[in-house]
Write a protein that holds these residues in place. Sequence first.
Motif, mmCIF file in Angstrom:
data_model
loop_
_atom_site.group_PDB
_atom_site.id
_atom_site.type_symbol
_atom_site.label_atom_id
_atom_site.label_comp_id
_atom_site.label_asym_id
_atom_site.label_seq_id
_atom_site.Cartn_x
_atom_site.Cartn_y
_atom_site.Cartn_z
ATOM 1 N N ASP A 337 0.858 -1.311 -0.102
ATOM 2 C CA ASP A 337 -0.088 -0.033 -0.212
ATOM 3 C C ASP A 337 0.830 1.300 0.068
ATOM 4 O O ASP A 337 1.704 1.522 1.008
ATOM 5 C CB ASP A 337 -1.042 0.134 1.204
ATOM 6 N N ILE A 338 0.569 1.968 -0.949
ATOM 7 C CA ILE A 338 1.447 3.316 -0.927
ATOM 8 C C ILE A 338 0.476 4.474 -1.131
ATOM 9 O O ILE A 338 -0.634 4.325 -1.555
ATOM 10 C CB ILE A 338 2.406 3.258 -2.288
ATOM 11 N N GLU A 339 0.945 5.681 -0.837
ATOM 12 C CA GLU A 339 0.019 6.818 -1.113
ATOM 13 C C GLU A 339 0.205 7.491 -2.166
ATOM 14 O O GLU A 339 1.389 7.640 -2.615
ATOM 15 C CB GLU A 339 0.502 7.920 0.113
ATOM 16 N N TRP A 340 -0.673 8.085 -2.684
ATOM 17 C CA TRP A 340 -0.957 8.676 -4.270
ATOM 18 C C TRP A 340 -1.412 10.308 -4.042
ATOM 19 O O TRP A 340 -2.144 10.551 -3.358
ATOM 20 C CB TRP A 340 -2.036 8.150 -5.023
ATOM 21 N N GLU A 341 -0.211 10.998 -4.361
ATOM 22 C CA GLU A 341 -0.098 12.337 -3.965
ATOM 23 C C GLU A 341 -1.016 13.430 -4.983
ATOM 24 O O GLU A 341 -1.653 14.208 -4.654
ATOM 25 C CB GLU A 341 0.947 12.912 -3.557
ATOM 26 N N PHE A 342 -0.826 12.959 -6.142
ATOM 27 C CA PHE A 342 -1.216 13.682 -7.318
ATOM 28 C C PHE A 342 -2.423 12.970 -8.115
ATOM 29 O O PHE A 342 -1.893 11.833 -8.436
ATOM 30 C CB PHE A 342 -0.156 14.255 -8.119
ATOM 31 N N ARG A 343 -3.243 13.478 -8.628
ATOM 32 C CA ARG A 343 -4.002 12.925 -9.497
ATOM 33 C C ARG A 343 -4.723 14.000 -10.459
ATOM 34 O O ARG A 343 -5.147 15.079 -9.936
ATOM 35 C CB ARG A 343 -5.247 12.156 -8.907
ATOM 36 N N TRP A 344 -4.835 13.766 -11.555
ATOM 37 C CA TRP A 344 -5.467 14.580 -12.449
ATOM 38 C C TRP A 344 -5.686 14.198 -13.802
ATOM 39 O O TRP A 344 -5.342 12.923 -14.302
ATOM 40 C CB TRP A 344 -4.445 16.048 -13.093
ATOM 41 N N SER A 345 -6.517 14.781 -14.839
ATOM 42 C CA SER A 345 -6.889 14.217 -15.924
ATOM 43 C C SER A 345 -6.876 15.340 -16.842
ATOM 44 O O SER A 345 -6.774 16.724 -16.758
ATOM 45 C CB SER A 345 -8.481 13.676 -15.873
ATOM 46 N N GLY A 346 -6.984 14.808 -18.330
ATOM 47 C CA GLY A 346 -7.173 15.701 -19.547
ATOM 48 C C GLY A 346 -7.749 15.018 -20.553
ATOM 49 O O GLY A 346 -7.913 13.684 -20.706
ATOM 50 N N PHE A 347 -8.170 15.671 -21.634
ATOM 51 C CA PHE A 347 -8.621 15.164 -22.830
ATOM 52 C C PHE A 347 -7.714 14.778 -24.053
ATOM 53 O O PHE A 347 -7.174 15.797 -24.494
ATOM 54 C CB PHE A 347 -9.895 16.121 -23.229
ATOM 55 N N MET A 348 -7.850 13.791 -24.453
ATOM 56 C CA MET A 348 -7.230 13.680 -25.809
ATOM 57 C C MET A 348 -8.080 13.460 -26.785
ATOM 58 O O MET A 348 -9.370 13.057 -26.878
ATOM 59 C CB MET A 348 -6.250 12.270 -25.719
ATOM 60 N N ALA A 349 -7.864 13.617 -28.069
ATOM 61 C CA ALA A 349 -8.637 13.602 -29.209
ATOM 62 C C ALA A 349 -8.494 12.169 -29.997
ATOM 63 O O ALA A 349 -7.217 12.068 -30.521
ATOM 64 C CB ALA A 349 -8.392 14.856 -30.184
ATOM 65 N N MET A 350 -9.442 11.548 -29.918
ATOM 66 C CA MET A 350 -9.163 10.215 -30.429
ATOM 67 C C MET A 350 -10.230 10.070 -31.721
ATOM 68 O O MET A 350 -11.236 10.347 -31.711
ATOM 69 C CB MET A 350 -9.979 9.090 -29.490
ATOM 70 N N THR A 351 -9.659 9.806 -32.795
ATOM 71 C CA THR A 351 -10.044 9.415 -34.092
ATOM 72 C C THR A 351 -10.670 7.948 -34.378
ATOM 73 O O THR A 351 -9.968 7.078 -33.627
ATOM 74 C CB THR A 351 -9.209 9.752 -35.243
ATOM 75 N N PRO A 352 -11.620 7.460 -35.066
ATOM 76 C CA PRO A 352 -11.876 6.243 -35.146
ATOM 77 C C PRO A 352 -10.797 5.276 -35.550
ATOM 78 O O PRO A 352 -10.783 4.369 -35.098
ATOM 79 C CB PRO A 352 -13.100 6.220 -36.043
ATOM 80 N N ASP A 353 -10.040 5.771 -36.591
ATOM 81 C CA ASP A 353 -8.532 4.617 -36.737
ATOM 82 C C ASP A 353 -7.480 5.072 -36.317
ATOM 83 O O ASP A 353 -6.538 4.677 -36.481
ATOM 84 C CB ASP A 353 -8.567 4.967 -38.412
#
Length: 436
Positions: A337-353
Amino acid sequence: MAAVPMDDPGRTPSSYWAATAAAGPDIPPFDGSERADIAVIGAGYTGLSAALYLAERGFSVLVLDANEPGWGASGRNNGQVVAALKHEPHEIEERFGKERGGELIRTIGEGPDLVFGLIERYGMPCDARRSGILTAAHSAASLADLQRRVDVWARRGAPLRLMSRSELESQSGTAFYPGGCIDPRGGAINPLGYARGLAAAVLQQGGHIRRQAHVRSIRRAASGWQVMLDSGSVMASRVIVGTNGYTDDLWPGLKRTFLPARTPQIVSRPLRDNLRKSILPVGQIMSDTRYLTVGVRMHADGRLHLGGGGGTAGADRPALYEQLPREARRLFPQLGDIEWEFRWSGFMAMTPDRYPRLFELAPDIAASLGYSGRGICTATIMGRELARWAAGEAAIDELVLPASSFRTLPYYALRGPIVEGTVLFHSLRGRLKTPG
């Protein structure tokens, strides 16, 4: 419900990158009306790279960003500098032909040289480390695919090498995979630091950047194009759009040419010496061959960093991050068990292919987007290519990435369930094929 990427908070997220990156240059807000040879919309890698190459040529260039340089995906990704698209070289040649496909493969393969070259030339403080990329095979079939990748690249003179289970384990710290390969061309950066470094280089070369400059529309004018903002406008002869996953309604239909997918990143508190030395001890960054790729890296201060492996089209919520700690324990049982200090997210642009898109939206307006998780090198390359186009050195169909026909996705309104369903499908499929 699907989220709107531009509705994310206007401040740069409280990420490990923001905590460790050097401060960016002082960027004034947009206030009033301006004129430039070329207007660039979006201060991410595409826009800043294009602006830098244009400023180096002596053009009057103005970059407009709704927030600040690196606010979007350019400052939120895993920081992997990868010499590849999401496709194997033979697939690219099958798609674009031997000549155009071969040129694209060569250029993408030189992507790390371009990125690390810019970092060195302008002295960008972004913790650049060119120690190679490990790609771990999640199944016997994927290991065979990696062998083919190594063979194809070897014929092109690239130094990729297949790794046995034991060698991969010794360099990664996990016994989870049956083998993999190493590509010494790649490496790792602080991606927000790189975006800020590009912005500083643009200013150094005489270009201009404006923050809090949300472009609402672009319309034809007698002397070129008028870029309309909340407060005023910009007149330009040519316009480059580099908004990628954070594209909104600035051009009709453009945001409906890809699916925005929010992906997570987590970073631990510094690990004990014995633990940090047991994970990626040689300093490489690692990803695997699953469709929902997980990126793993160990920072110099002893923090473990995982990113990807899932996603959503919706809001940033706790459930988005639940899978990554489980993945860490599965790959590295020694963690406990370790501690997670940072978390964040962002959008990537996914194309169908999963191929990027290059559009000539109208005469003298071009856009590049849809990097599908390969943005650092590809967006920097496409910025350079769009600079060639904007400078009048090449037509749109002479750039390294063949231009795409403009087509919107007929199912864009269903992006929420489509992204969620795709993530669930490939998550289950990956678990069935993994060796553990």
